[in-house]
Design an enzyme around this catalytic site. Structure first.
Site, PDB file in Angstrom:
ATOM      1  N   SER A   9      55.603  34.589  44.707  1.00  0.00           N
ATOM      2  CA  SER A   9      55.307  35.898  44.121  1.00  0.00           C
ATOM      3  C   SER A   9      56.421  36.884  44.421  1.00  0.00           C
ATOM      4  CB  SER A   9      53.991  36.439  44.680  1.00  0.00           C
ATOM      5  OG  SER A   9      53.823  37.785  44.309  1.00  0.00           O
TER       6      SER A   9
ATOM      7  N   MET B 296      46.435  41.965  36.897  1.00  0.00           N
ATOM      8  CA  MET B 296      45.377  42.704  37.598  1.00  0.00           C
ATOM      9  C   MET B 296      45.267  44.057  36.918  1.00  0.00           C
ATOM     10  SD  MET B 296      46.438  41.567  41.456  1.00  0.00           S
ATOM     11  CE  MET B 296      48.116  41.092  41.012  1.00  0.00           C
TER      12      MET B 296
ATOM     13  N   HIS C 166      50.169  37.083  36.527  1.00  0.00           N
ATOM     14  CA  HIS C 166      48.806  37.358  36.991  1.00  0.00           C
ATOM     15  C   HIS C 166      48.517  38.824  36.701  1.00  0.00           C
ATOM     16  CE1 HIS C 166      46.035  37.954  40.751  1.00  0.00           C
ATOM     17  NE2 HIS C 166      45.353  38.039  39.621  1.00  0.00           N
TER      18      HIS C 166
ATOM     19  N   ASP D 280      52.989  39.400  39.726  1.00  0.00           N
ATOM     20  CA  ASP D 280      51.757  40.134  40.016  1.00  0.00           C
ATOM     21  C   ASP D 280      51.821  41.512  39.363  1.00  0.00           C
ATOM     22  OD1 ASP D 280      50.029  38.502  41.699  1.00  0.00           O
ATOM     23  OD2 ASP D 280      51.657  38.550  43.154  1.00  0.00           O
TER      24      ASP D 280
ATOM     25  N   MET E   8      41.406  33.782  44.045  1.00  0.00           N
ATOM     26  CA  MET E   8      42.060  34.668  44.998  1.00  0.00           C
ATOM     27  C   MET E   8      41.549  34.387  46.411  1.00  0.00           C
ATOM     28  SD  MET E   8      44.217  36.527  43.342  1.00  0.00           S
ATOM     29  CE  MET E   8      44.608  37.692  44.662  1.00  0.00           C
TER      30      MET E   8
ATOM     31  N   MET F  65      50.058  44.932  38.379  1.00  0.00           N
ATOM     32  CA  MET F  65      48.947  45.803  38.758  1.00  0.00           C
ATOM     33  C   MET F  65      49.073  47.132  38.033  1.00  0.00           C
ATOM     34  SD  MET F  65      49.156  45.239  42.875  1.00  0.00           S
ATOM     35  CE  MET F  65      49.562  43.634  43.567  1.00  0.00           C
TER      36      MET F  65
ATOM     37  N   HIS G 293      55.852  33.738  40.170  1.00  0.00           N
ATOM     38  CA  HIS G 293      54.601  34.461  40.003  1.00  0.00           C
ATOM     39  C   HIS G 293      54.861  35.956  39.836  1.00  0.00           C
ATOM     40  CE1 HIS G 293      50.222  34.348  40.291  1.00  0.00           C
ATOM     41  NE2 HIS G 293      50.270  35.472  40.994  1.00  0.00           N
TER      42      HIS G 293
ATOM     43  N   ASP H 253      45.885  32.156  45.406  1.00  0.00           N
ATOM     44  CA  ASP H 253      46.821  33.263  45.618  1.00  0.00           C
ATOM     45  C   ASP H 253      46.320  34.161  46.746  1.00  0.00           C
ATOM     46  OD1 ASP H 253      48.512  35.434  45.477  1.00  0.00           O
ATOM     47  OD2 ASP H 253      48.027  35.959  43.408  1.00  0.00           O
TER      48      ASP H 253
END
Length: 213
Positions: free
Chosen positions: A6, A64, A62, A31, A134, A33, A29, A172
Site C-alpha cells: 500500500s 473507501m 481500494h 488506498d 479488513m 479515502m 495497492h 488489509d
C-alpha cells in the site's frame, strides 16, 4: 500468497523512487479515502495518474468512499486492474457496482470492515472476483492487526469452497511477517502491506518474506 504493498505508507516526496523499490510486487495497492466514508483523506487521481504512468505492476484500488460508482470509469482509464469498494457504502447498489466494474474490464471486489459479519458477503460469491477483509478499521494506516480476522477469513474461505468457487480473499491492515503465515493458513490469497514493506531496509526483501511465509 500474493503481495500488494500500500502506497499509503510510502514517502510521497519520493514516490517515484518508492514505486520502483516495489517492482517485484504482485500488485500496488491504492488506498483512496474521501473524508466522508472514513474520516481521513488520502489521495486522488493526480497521484493515481502518476503511479500508473511509471509502473507496469497491476494496480489494486481500494475505495473507501461514498458513491464508489463515480470513480470506476476514471480508474479503468488509468489501467487499474482490481477495484474494491465497501459493502457498507454501496448497500443495495452492490450488485450494480460489480456489474459496472466488470463492464469496464476490471476485477470487482467487495470490502468489509471488522465489525461487518462475513456472512453478508455470501450472496456475492460467484459474482465478485475477490473479497477484501479488513483486519483493521478502514481510514488510517499503522493500526494493529485484529487477530479475529483469521477466523473471519477461514469462515469465508469455507463458504466459497462449499459453493465450488475460487474467489480470492485479500486482507488489509497490520500485515507483517508475524501474521502472514497464519493468514495464508486461514485461506488468504493476497495480503496488503504498508509499513512492513515501505519502512523496511529492503522493500523487495520484505515482499519476498511475506510471499514465502
Amino acid at each position: 500468497m500474493k503481495v500488494s504493498p500500500s502506497i499509503l505508507a510510502a514517502d510521497y516526496l519520493n514516490l517515484g523512487k518508492d514505486i520502483k523499490a516495489i517492482e517485484s510486487a504482485d500488485y500496488i495497492h491504492l488506498d483512496v479515502m474521501d473524508g466522508s466514508f472514513v474520516p481521513n483523506i488520502s489521495f486522488g487521481f493526480p497521484v493515481i495518474d502518476a503511479v500508473s504512468a511509471v509502473t507496469r505492476v497491476p494496480l489494486d484500488a481500494h475505495l473507501m468512499v461514498v458513491h464508489p460508482e463515480r470513480w470506476f470509469e476514471r480508474l479503468s482509464k488509468d489501467g487499474v486492474d482490481m477495484v474494491s469498494f465497501h459493502l457498507e457504502a454501496a448497500g443495495r447498489s452492490t450488485g450494480k457496482c460489480i456489474d459496472l466494474i466488470h463492464s469496464l474490464g476490471m476485477k470487482a471486489g467487495i470490502a468489509i470492515n471488522p465489525d461487518v459479519p462475513v456472512s453478508r458477503l455470501f450472496k456475492y460469491i460467484g459474482k465478485a472476483d475477490f473479497f477484501l477483509v479488513m483486519s483493521v478499521f478502514a481510514g488510517f494506516g499503522g493500526q494493529k492487526f485484529i487477530y479475529e480476522t483469521l477466523d473471519r477469513v477461514a469462515e469465508l474461505r469455507s463458504e466459497i469452497a462449499r459453493r465450488g468457487f475460487e474467489t480470492l480473499i485479500e486482507v488489509d491492515g497490520g500485515v507483517s511477517t508475524s501474521n502472514a503465515a497464519a493468514l495464508r493458513e486461514s485461506g488468504t490469497d493476497i495480503v496488503v502491506a504498508g509499513s512492513s514493506v515501505f519502512k523496511s531496509d529492503s522493500p523487495a526483501e520484505a515482499i519476498d518474506a511475506l510471499r514465502q511465509a
